[in-house]
Design a protein around this motif. Structure first.
Motif, short mmCIF file in Angstrom:
data_model
loop_
_atom_site.label_atom_id
_atom_site.label_comp_id
_atom_site.label_asym_id
_atom_site.label_seq_id
_atom_site.Cartn_x
_atom_site.Cartn_y
_atom_site.Cartn_z
N TYR A 61 0.83 -1.21 0.00
CA TYR A 61 0.00 0.00 0.00
C TYR A 61 0.86 1.26 0.00
O TYR A 61 0.56 2.24 -0.69
N LYS A 62 1.95 1.24 0.76
CA LYS A 62 2.82 2.42 0.83
C LYS A 62 3.60 2.61 -0.48
O LYS A 62 3.71 3.73 -0.99
N GLU B 141 -4.84 3.74 -1.93
CA GLU B 141 -5.87 4.16 -1.00
C GLU B 141 -6.82 3.01 -0.68
O GLU B 141 -7.39 2.96 0.42
N GLU C 216 1.37 3.67 -3.26
CA GLU C 216 0.53 4.81 -2.84
C GLU C 216 -0.95 4.49 -3.02
O GLU C 216 -1.71 5.23 -3.64
#
Length: 331
Positions: free
Chosen positions: A177-178, A183, A181
Motif C-alpha cells: 500500500y505504501k 488508498e 501509494e
C-alpha cells in the motif's frame, strides 16, 4: 531497466561509456529502439573523445528480444539509415551472449534474473539450449517482476479468501500500500493494466528483499525469494538437457548470473539447489556448477563479440576483471 554502451580500444580496455533506457524492441518498437541506441552510441563516442563523424569499426549489440535473424537485420538496416556514421560493421545477438562473452570464452550457461528472466546454454560447438525468456505474460519466473507480482497476488488471494497464503500477509500488504501509494484495493489496477510499468512493479522486489526478508525477517518475503531460487534452479535444470558431455564433466559448467535479483542470493540459495536437484530425480542433471556474478556490464562482452564477428578479430579479455564467484556446488 536500462541499457549501457561501452567502447573498447584494441587492448580491450574501456575508453568510453554511456547509459540510457531499455532497448527491448518488443516493448518499445524497432524505431524507438534504434533511436535510443543511436543516442547512447553518440554519447559514448563523445565520452571517448571520438569525433561524431567518425564511425566505430564495429558495433556489437547484445539486445533483449533479438533472437530472430530477420529482426536483427531490421535493426541493423534501421541504424544505418538513422546514422550512416554510426559504425562500419554490426553484430547483433541476444543479451545472454553478451553476458557470457563478458565472463568467459562463450561456452557455458547464462542465467538472467533482472526485471525479466532468461537462461541460455551454449555448447563448445556453438549449439544452444534455451529455457524461459518469454516475457511477463507467460514467463519471467524468478525475475524481480515475477517476485513482486507473486507478492501482490498472494495478498489479493488471501484478502478475497480464494487461497490461503503460505505465511502472514500483514507486512507485505502494508508495504504494498505504501509503495504503490494505494488508498484501497482497486488502486493497484492502473499499475498493472492501463498504465502498466513493468519496471515500477519489479522495483517493489527490492523492498521485499532489503526491508522485508533481510530487515524484518518477514516469513512471506523469505518464502517468495526461496520460491524464486527454486524456479531459477529449474531453468538450469532445463537447459542442462541440451548440454554436451564435456560440460557435464568434472565440476560442471560455469553459470554467469546477470541481474539485480542475484543481490538476494542468500535468500534464494536453498530453493535454487532444490530446483536444480529435485528430490524426485534418480540421476542429477549436473555434477556441479559455479555461479559467476558479473562485476561490470555485459556491454563489454557485446563489444568484444562485435569485433569477433564484425571484424573477424579477437580482443584480449581479462575475464577475472569482470566476474566474481557467487557460489560453487558439487553434487
Amino acid at each position: 531497466s536500462h541499457s549501457t554502451v561501452v567502447i573498447l580500444n584494441e587492448e580491450g580496455n574501456v575508453i568510453g561509456t554511456s547509459q540510457g533506457p531499455d532497448t527491448n524492441h518488443w516493448l518499445i518498437g524497432i524505431e524507438e529502439c534504434n533511436k535510443r541506441i543511436q543516442v547512447m552510441v553518440a554519447s559514448a563516442k563523445k565520452n571517448a573523445g571520438i569525433p561524431a563523424g567518425q564511425p566505430l569499426k564495429s558495433l556489437g549489440l547484445s539486445l533483449s528480444g533479438a533472437e530472430k535473424s530477420d529482426m536483427k537485420q531490421k535493426i541493423t538496416d534501421g541504424l544505418k539509415a538513422l546514422d550512416s556514421d554510426l559504425s562500419e560493421a554490426y553484430h547483433i545477438c541476444t543479451d545472454s551472449y553478451g553476458a557470457l562473452a563478458t565472463a568467459c570464452d562463450s561456452v557455458g550457461v547464462v542465467l538472467i534474473a533482472g526485471t525479466g528472466t532468461n537462461c541460455l546454454l551454449i555448447n563448445p560447438d556453438g549449439s544452444t539450449n534455451n529455457c524461459g525468456g518469454w516475457g511477463h505474460a507467460i514467463g519471467d519466473e524468478g525475475s524481480a517482476y515475477w517476485i513482486a507480482q507473486q507478492a501482490i497476488q498472494i495478498v489479493y488471494h488471501a484478502v478475497d479468501g480464494l487461497f490461503d497464503p503460505p505465511a502472514d500477509i500483514s507486512w507485505v500488504k502494508d508495504r504494498m500500500y505504501k509503495f504503490f501509494e494505494m488508498e484501497d484495493s482497486f488502486s493497484i489496477l492502473p499499475y498493472l493494466y492501463q498504465n502498466f510499468d513493468k519496471s515500477k512493479v519489479a522495483s517493489f522486489t527490492k523492498v521485499l528483499s532489503v526491508e522485508g526478508a533481510q530487515g524484518a525477517n518477514d516469513a512471506l518475503c523469505k518464502h517468495l525469494f526461496k520460491r524464486a531460487g527454486y524456479v531459477l534452479g529449474r531453468h538450469i535444470r532445463g537447459v542442462s538437457r541440451g548440454a554436451h558431455a564435456s560440460l557435464l564433466e568434472g565440476a560442471g559448467p560455469n553459470v554467469v548470473c546477470v541481474g539485480s535479483v542475484f543481490k538476494s542470493w542468500p535468500l534464494m540459495q536453498e530453493g535454487f539447489l532444490e530446483g536444480v536437484y529435485p528430490a524426485t530425480d534418480s540421476k542429477p542433471a549436473l555434477p556441479g556448477f559455479r555461479l559467476l556474478a558479473l562485476e561490470g556490464t555485459s556491454a563489454v562482452g557485446a563489444a568484444s563479440l562485435g569485433v569477433k564477428y564484425g571484424l573477424n578479430k579477437a580482443l584480449p579479455m581479462d575475464y577475472d576483471k569482470y566476474t566474481k564467484l557467487l557460489f560453487e556446488h558439487r553434487h
